[in-house]
Enzyme design. Structure first.
Site, PDB file in Angstrom:
ATOM      1  N   HIS A  37      47.261  23.303  56.356  1.00  0.00           N
ATOM      2  CA  HIS A  37      48.733  23.289  56.600  1.00  0.00           C
ATOM      3  C   HIS A  37      49.705  24.030  56.031  1.00  0.00           C
ATOM      4  O   HIS A  37      50.521  24.447  56.571  1.00  0.00           O
ATOM      5  CB  HIS A  37      48.911  21.325  56.179  1.00  0.00           C
ATOM      6  CG  HIS A  37      50.154  21.036  56.953  1.00  0.00           C
ATOM      7  ND1 HIS A  37      50.351  19.388  56.927  1.00  0.00           N
ATOM      8  CD2 HIS A  37      51.114  21.531  57.562  1.00  0.00           C
ATOM      9  CE1 HIS A  37      51.320  19.393  57.703  1.00  0.00           C
ATOM     10  NE2 HIS A  37      52.131  20.383  58.133  1.00  0.00           N
ATOM     11  N   TYR A  39      51.205  13.394  57.576  1.00  0.00           N
ATOM     12  CA  TYR A  39      52.124  12.695  58.552  1.00  0.00           C
ATOM     13  C   TYR A  39      52.016  11.178  58.034  1.00  0.00           C
ATOM     14  O   TYR A  39      51.184  10.490  58.586  1.00  0.00           O
ATOM     15  CB  TYR A  39      52.026  13.111  59.756  1.00  0.00           C
ATOM     16  CG  TYR A  39      52.419  14.418  60.176  1.00  0.00           C
ATOM     17  CD1 TYR A  39      53.088  15.340  59.339  1.00  0.00           C
ATOM     18  CD2 TYR A  39      51.873  14.931  61.451  1.00  0.00           C
ATOM     19  CE1 TYR A  39      53.136  16.628  59.763  1.00  0.00           C
ATOM     20  CE2 TYR A  39      52.229  16.202  61.652  1.00  0.00           C
ATOM     21  CZ  TYR A  39      52.469  16.981  60.953  1.00  0.00           C
ATOM     22  OH  TYR A  39      52.825  18.446  61.350  1.00  0.00           O
ATOM     23  N   SER A  79      58.235  22.605  66.409  1.00  0.00           N
ATOM     24  CA  SER A  79      59.664  22.599  66.624  1.00  0.00           C
ATOM     25  C   SER A  79      60.325  23.496  67.380  1.00  0.00           C
ATOM     26  O   SER A  79      61.236  24.095  67.120  1.00  0.00           O
ATOM     27  CB  SER A  79      60.326  22.771  65.036  1.00  0.00           C
ATOM     28  OG  SER A  79      59.823  21.555  64.428  1.00  0.00           O
ATOM     29  N   PRO A  80      59.652  23.642  68.719  1.00  0.00           N
ATOM     30  CA  PRO A  80      60.313  24.494  69.654  1.00  0.00           C
ATOM     31  C   PRO A  80      61.638  23.972  70.209  1.00  0.00           C
ATOM     32  O   PRO A  80      62.228  24.989  70.989  1.00  0.00           O
ATOM     33  CB  PRO A  80      59.410  24.379  70.799  1.00  0.00           C
ATOM     34  CG  PRO A  80      58.660  22.989  70.803  1.00  0.00           C
ATOM     35  CD  PRO A  80      58.552  22.733  69.399  1.00  0.00           C
ATOM     36  N   LEU A  81      62.026  23.025  70.070  1.00  0.00           N
ATOM     37  CA  LEU A  81      63.233  22.188  70.457  1.00  0.00           C
ATOM     38  C   LEU A  81      64.419  22.028  69.010  1.00  0.00           C
ATOM     39  O   LEU A  81      65.332  21.584  69.101  1.00  0.00           O
ATOM     40  CB  LEU A  81      63.421  21.109  71.112  1.00  0.00           C
ATOM     41  CG  LEU A  81      62.356  20.916  72.189  1.00  0.00           C
ATOM     42  CD1 LEU A  81      62.299  19.468  72.624  1.00  0.00           C
ATOM     43  CD2 LEU A  81      62.648  21.652  73.359  1.00  0.00           C
ATOM     44  N   GLY A  82      63.802  23.173  68.040  1.00  0.00           N
ATOM     45  CA  GLY A  82      64.911  23.126  66.881  1.00  0.00           C
ATOM     46  C   GLY A  82      65.038  21.796  66.317  1.00  0.00           C
ATOM     47  O   GLY A  82      66.212  21.195  65.979  1.00  0.00           O
ATOM     48  N   ARG A  83      64.131  21.003  66.272  1.00  0.00           N
ATOM     49  CA  ARG A  83      63.779  19.562  65.665  1.00  0.00           C
ATOM     50  C   ARG A  83      64.851  18.713  66.558  1.00  0.00           C
ATOM     51  O   ARG A  83      65.498  17.899  66.164  1.00  0.00           O
ATOM     52  CB  ARG A  83      64.365  19.571  64.438  1.00  0.00           C
ATOM     53  CG  ARG A  83      63.615  20.637  63.473  1.00  0.00           C
ATOM     54  CD  ARG A  83      63.543  20.457  61.768  1.00  0.00           C
ATOM     55  NE  ARG A  83      62.625  21.558  61.372  1.00  0.00           N
ATOM     56  CZ  ARG A  83      61.217  21.292  60.872  1.00  0.00           C
ATOM     57  NH1 ARG A  83      60.769  20.052  61.327  1.00  0.00           N
ATOM     58  NH2 ARG A  83      60.776  22.288  60.478  1.00  0.00           N
ATOM     59  N   GLY A  84      64.838  18.891  67.871  1.00  0.00           N
ATOM     60  CA  GLY A  84      65.673  18.236  68.744  1.00  0.00           C
ATOM     61  C   GLY A  84      67.076  18.515  69.047  1.00  0.00           C
ATOM     62  O   GLY A  84      67.840  18.268  69.787  1.00  0.00           O
ATOM     63  N   PHE A  85      67.545  19.364  67.959  1.00  0.00           N
ATOM     64  CA  PHE A  85      68.953  19.668  68.123  1.00  0.00           C
ATOM     65  C   PHE A  85      69.240  20.837  69.347  1.00  0.00           C
ATOM     66  O   PHE A  85      70.344  20.529  69.904  1.00  0.00           O
ATOM     67  CB  PHE A  85      69.424  20.735  66.730  1.00  0.00           C
ATOM     68  CG  PHE A  85      70.998  20.919  66.509  1.00  0.00           C
ATOM     69  CD1 PHE A  85      71.619  19.998  66.065  1.00  0.00           C
ATOM     70  CD2 PHE A  85      71.155  22.398  66.666  1.00  0.00           C
ATOM     71  CE1 PHE A  85      73.109  20.286  65.935  1.00  0.00           C
ATOM     72  CE2 PHE A  85      72.613  22.384  66.633  1.00  0.00           C
ATOM     73  CZ  PHE A  85      73.493  21.577  66.221  1.00  0.00           C
TER      74      PHE A  85
END
Length: 329
Positions: free
Chosen positions: A127, A54, A206-212
């Protein structure tokens, strides 16, 4: 904040993914990132997730700065994979090949310890699984680091079921980290059942779908030009309209529940098992506070069934072709 167990490692029920504070998601604000990590501690969120790549390298340094003076109040997770011999902080083009060899495991942990400003890492992941190095060699080297006290627990990221079994036979695997959300459910076929069988914790990135799914954007054109998501398959013209319908359904169900779409998405992941810990990434304190409140949202069996029945199918793969070859491996 509630606590959950990843095998024998106690962590907050919701963690904090720190990647976007330094990389991949457009413009970064280091000062806000540091304050977000410190605010997490005040909210009871002690589980921080970072990685060498990162930045590269810069996110571990940011986390190290943020936790200085409060190291023992956080559970630190980081990851190794790619060679960083010639890596220039902040320049992804200088990152080398992936390497799961014992030699690289030992070299990698020293750099992470230095950047994080600590003498031990609580959870150290590979990773991505290196197809050219037996998992037994990689986990064997990680087991030596556990014996030396440099790491507390071993994790694997995006590992397949058979790899988990082989690695766990060498040394107990504490957690598997893979993408998991209302629109990324491929791990339900083999990985999650294997985790339950072997007693391995599961960390959902990414539990929020990368913010989508949270409604943070509706088109890649709204994102910074250097944002990774602009080229993600699910946000291309071919798939975007179908996925907008999925996000709209999440919003509709959330409004009926009286919560935000992000909180609904997190509550759904939390409801899938007590051994599952979502690590939504954010680089802003306001979103962190909204996410933390999701831990108190209870979805009834009827609501969970309705979500399964009403949510449209996702359109498009999680990653491009090369990226998909590296997951569930």
């Amino acid at each position: 904040m509630q606590q959950r167990s990843l095998r024998d490692l106690q962590v907050s029920a919701i963690g904090l993914g720190c990647m976007g504070m330094s990389a991949f998601y457009g413009t970064a604000d280091q000062d806000e990132g540091v304050e977000t990590i410190r605010r997490a501690r005040e909210l009871g969120i002690d589980f921080l997730d970072t990685a060498q790549m990162y930045g590269p390298l810069t996110n571990e340094s940011l986390v190290g700065e943020a936790i200085r003076g409060h190291r023992d109040q956080y559970v630190l997770a980081t990851k190794f994979n790619f060679r960083m011999d010639d890596a220039v902080p902040g320049d992804m083009s200088t990152v080398g090949r992936q390497d799961g060899s014992a030699e690289h495991v030992r070299a990698s942990v020293e750099g992470s310890l230095q950047r994080l400003g600590t003498d031990h890492i609580d959870l150290y992941y590979q990773h991505r699984v290196d197809p050219n190095v037996p998992i037994e060699e990689t986990v064997g080297a990680l087991a030596e680091l556990v014996a030396e006290g440099k790491i507390g627990h071993i994790g694997l990221s995006e590992a397949g079921a058979e790899t988990l079994r082989r690695g766990n036979a060498v040394h107990p695997i504490t957690a598997v980290q893979s993408e998991y959300s209302l629109w990324s459910r491929d791990v339900e076929a083999e990985v999650l059942p294997t985790c339950r069988e072997l007693g391995i914790g599961f960390v959902a990135y990414s539990p929020l779908g990368r913010g989508f799914l949270a409604g943070r954007f509706s088109s890649p054109e709204e994102l910074d030009k250097d944002d990774y998501r602009r080229n993600s398959p699910r946000f291309t013209d071919e798939h975007l309209q179908a996925n907008l319908r999925l996000a709209a359904k999440v919003k509709e169900i959330a409004e009926k529940k009286g919560v935000t779409p992000a909180q609904l998405a997190l509550a759904w992941v939390l409801a899938q098992g007590d051994h599952i810990v979502p690590i939504p990434g954010t680089k802003r304190r306001s979103y962190l506070e909204q996410n933390a409140a999701a831990v108190d949202i209870v979805l009834t069996p009827e609501e969970l069934s309705a979500i399964d029945a009403e949510l449209p199918e996702v359109s498009g793969e999680r990653y491009d072709e090369a990226g998909m070859r590296a997951v569930n491996r």
